[in-house]
Write a protein that holds these residues in place. Structure first.
Motif, mmCIF file in Angstrom:
data_model
loop_
_atom_site.group_PDB
_atom_site.id
_atom_site.type_symbol
_atom_site.label_atom_id
_atom_site.label_comp_id
_atom_site.label_asym_id
_atom_site.label_seq_id
_atom_site.Cartn_x
_atom_site.Cartn_y
_atom_site.Cartn_z
ATOM 1 N N ILE A 116 52.875 -10.475 5.400
ATOM 2 C CA ILE A 116 52.659 -11.250 6.311
ATOM 3 C C ILE A 116 53.959 -11.755 7.214
ATOM 4 N N LEU A 117 54.910 -11.965 6.410
ATOM 5 C CA LEU A 117 56.399 -12.254 6.905
ATOM 6 C C LEU A 117 56.907 -11.143 7.744
ATOM 7 N N TYR A 118 56.800 -9.926 7.333
ATOM 8 C CA TYR A 118 57.171 -8.612 7.823
ATOM 9 C C TYR A 118 56.651 -8.590 9.211
ATOM 10 N N ILE A 119 55.155 -8.939 9.082
ATOM 11 C CA ILE A 119 54.522 -8.601 10.590
ATOM 12 C C ILE A 119 54.754 -9.906 11.396
ATOM 13 N N PHE A 120 54.910 -11.062 11.128
ATOM 14 C CA PHE A 120 55.399 -12.016 11.860
ATOM 15 C C PHE A 120 56.692 -11.806 12.542
ATOM 16 N N PHE A 121 57.686 -11.327 11.632
ATOM 17 C CA PHE A 121 58.996 -10.984 12.151
ATOM 18 C C PHE A 121 59.081 -10.029 13.157
ATOM 19 N N ASN A 122 58.088 -8.878 12.824
ATOM 20 C CA ASN A 122 57.965 -7.652 13.824
ATOM 21 C C ASN A 122 57.463 -7.949 15.176
ATOM 22 N N GLN A 123 56.264 -9.168 15.114
ATOM 23 C CA GLN A 123 55.724 -9.440 16.343
ATOM 24 C C GLN A 123 56.716 -10.176 17.352
ATOM 25 N N VAL A 124 57.734 -11.085 16.638
ATOM 26 C CA VAL A 124 58.448 -11.939 17.422
ATOM 27 C C VAL A 124 59.688 -11.195 17.613
ATOM 28 N N ASN A 125 59.824 -9.800 17.385
ATOM 29 C CA ASN A 125 60.993 -9.207 17.471
ATOM 30 C C ASN A 125 62.180 -9.486 16.903
ATOM 31 N N LEU A 126 61.845 -10.107 15.444
ATOM 32 C CA LEU A 126 63.297 -10.463 14.800
ATOM 33 C C LEU A 126 63.112 -9.458 13.608
ATOM 34 N N ALA A 127 62.150 -8.580 13.341
ATOM 35 C CA ALA A 127 62.420 -7.490 12.330
ATOM 36 C C ALA A 127 63.345 -6.439 12.777
ATOM 37 N N PRO A 128 63.904 -5.970 11.849
ATOM 38 C CA PRO A 128 65.167 -4.880 12.251
ATOM 39 C C PRO A 128 64.333 -3.639 12.835
#
Length: 362
Positions: A25-37
């Motif tokens: 869930i955290l990965y999805i959240f960061f990925n959606q808000v363009n915070l994921a690497p």
């Protein structure tokens, strides 16, 4: 013991489910808000991303379903699940975990297969679990390689795959430890059951011994009454005959004989009452030599001389043995007076560390 292993499996499985789902869930959240690497080796972000709540609720619902499946196994023994029920449980887990892997598209989503591997190990055995681990590892490896961009061996995906495979190995080792612990607990339980059965058998034997001891005690009481009462009556008869014999000759000897007869009768009454009153009691202290000297004094008279010779020490022998020796001598003297018409009796009693020797001759 088996429910303990199931409880530990449930704790491990639920902990892994919650941990991985939270990470996804955290990965999805960061990925959606363009915070994921981002990079060439990371899964591409969708051009039209779904609303954030869709994958979060989807993964949460799948994790809840998996936890509910595990809770259904509470107080159940995994190795004793029916084959059909175990197969259904395994199929549902695979469907839910596979859906979560594709829905999450996170590099570590494959970790959700670890609890499934544990379930397979404990329900279908280690051979099926090893096959499941090999097949799932090949599928995950193919999946990771095909999604990887650029040189695979130089990408982070290679590290993720190695970590996944190492985790599979650790899960198998942990499952073997839990299985060994279960077998040890089973052996301890069997030993405890055997100990309980032995204890019950010992109690039964103890009851039988107590019954035999009571029977032996009753027999001993009968012998004691017979020997003691018969002896005292015979000794009293001797003293009364002696009194009659000296009635016209020596009044003092007559009085002494009557006194001995009276004392002997009183002793007989005392012994009979003691035997009846205390069926199981024996004399804690029985001094054989004084008792024998008193016996010989009572049985001796002017027509019968008793010569008593004692050698050795009786201290090492039990009270029961010494009382038995006393009863044998008592019975022998009584029979001699009744049937032998002897004028002289010799008693030789010898104690040695190994045995007791008793000779009565007239």
């Amino acid at each position: 013991m088996l429910s303990i292993m199931t409880a530990r499996y449930q704790w491990i499985a639920i902990t892994l489910y919650i941990s991985v789902v939270v990470a996804i869930i955290l990965y999805i959240f960061f990925n959606q808000v363009n915070l994921a690497p981002s990079g060439p080796n990371m899964p591409p972000r969708p051009n039209r991303p779904l609303p954030l709540w869709v994958p979060i609720l989807g993964n949460g619902a799948i994790a809840t379903s998996l936890i509910l499946l595990e809770r259904q196994l509470t107080n159940r023994s995994l190795p004793e699940l029916p084959f059909y029920e175990a197969t259904v449980h395994l199929g549902l887990r695979l469907i839910l975990v596979t859906t979560m892997i594709f829905l999450g598209r996170a590099p570590f989503a494959g970790y959700m297969l670890y609890p499934v591997l544990l379930f397979t190990f404990f329900t279908f055995g280690h051979k099926v679990a090893y096959g499941f681990a090999a097949v799932s590892s090949v599928i995950v490896a193919v999946f990771v390689v095909r999604l990887s961009r650029g040189p695979f061996f130089a990408s982070p995906d290679m590290n993720n795959l190695l970590v996944y495979l190492l985790g599979m190995l650790m899960v198998i080792l942990m499952a073997n430890v839990l299985l060994q612990e279960r077998e040890t607990n089973q052996q301890l339980q069997e030993a405890n059951d055997n100990l309980g059965a032995s204890h019950a058998q010992l109690q039964e034997y103890s009851t039988q011994v107590a019954t035999l001891a009571a029977t032996d005690e009753r027999n001993r009481l009968a012998r004691d009454i017979h020997d003691s009462l018969g002896h005292h009556l015979m000794a009293s008869s001797i003293q009364l005959e002696k009194a009659v014999l000296f009635l016209d000759r020596d009044i003092s000897k007559t009085a002494t004989a009557l006194d001995h007869a009276q004392r002997t009768i009183r002793e007989a009454l005392t012994e009979v009452r003691a035997s009846v009153k205390a069926l199981r009691e024996q004399k804690d202290k029985f001094d054989l030599v004084p008792e024998l000297n008193d016996l010989i004094k009572r049985m001796s008279h002017h027509q019968l001389t008793i010569d008593f010779n004692l050698s050795g020490d009786s201290a090492g022998y039990s009270t029961f043995i010494k009382m038995t020796i006393y009863r044998v001598i008592q019975e022998g003297l009584t029979n001699i007076h009744k049937h032998a018409n002897a004028t002289q009796v010799g008693i030789d009693l010898m104690f040695s560390p190994e045995q007791v020797s008793l000779v009565i001759r007239d």
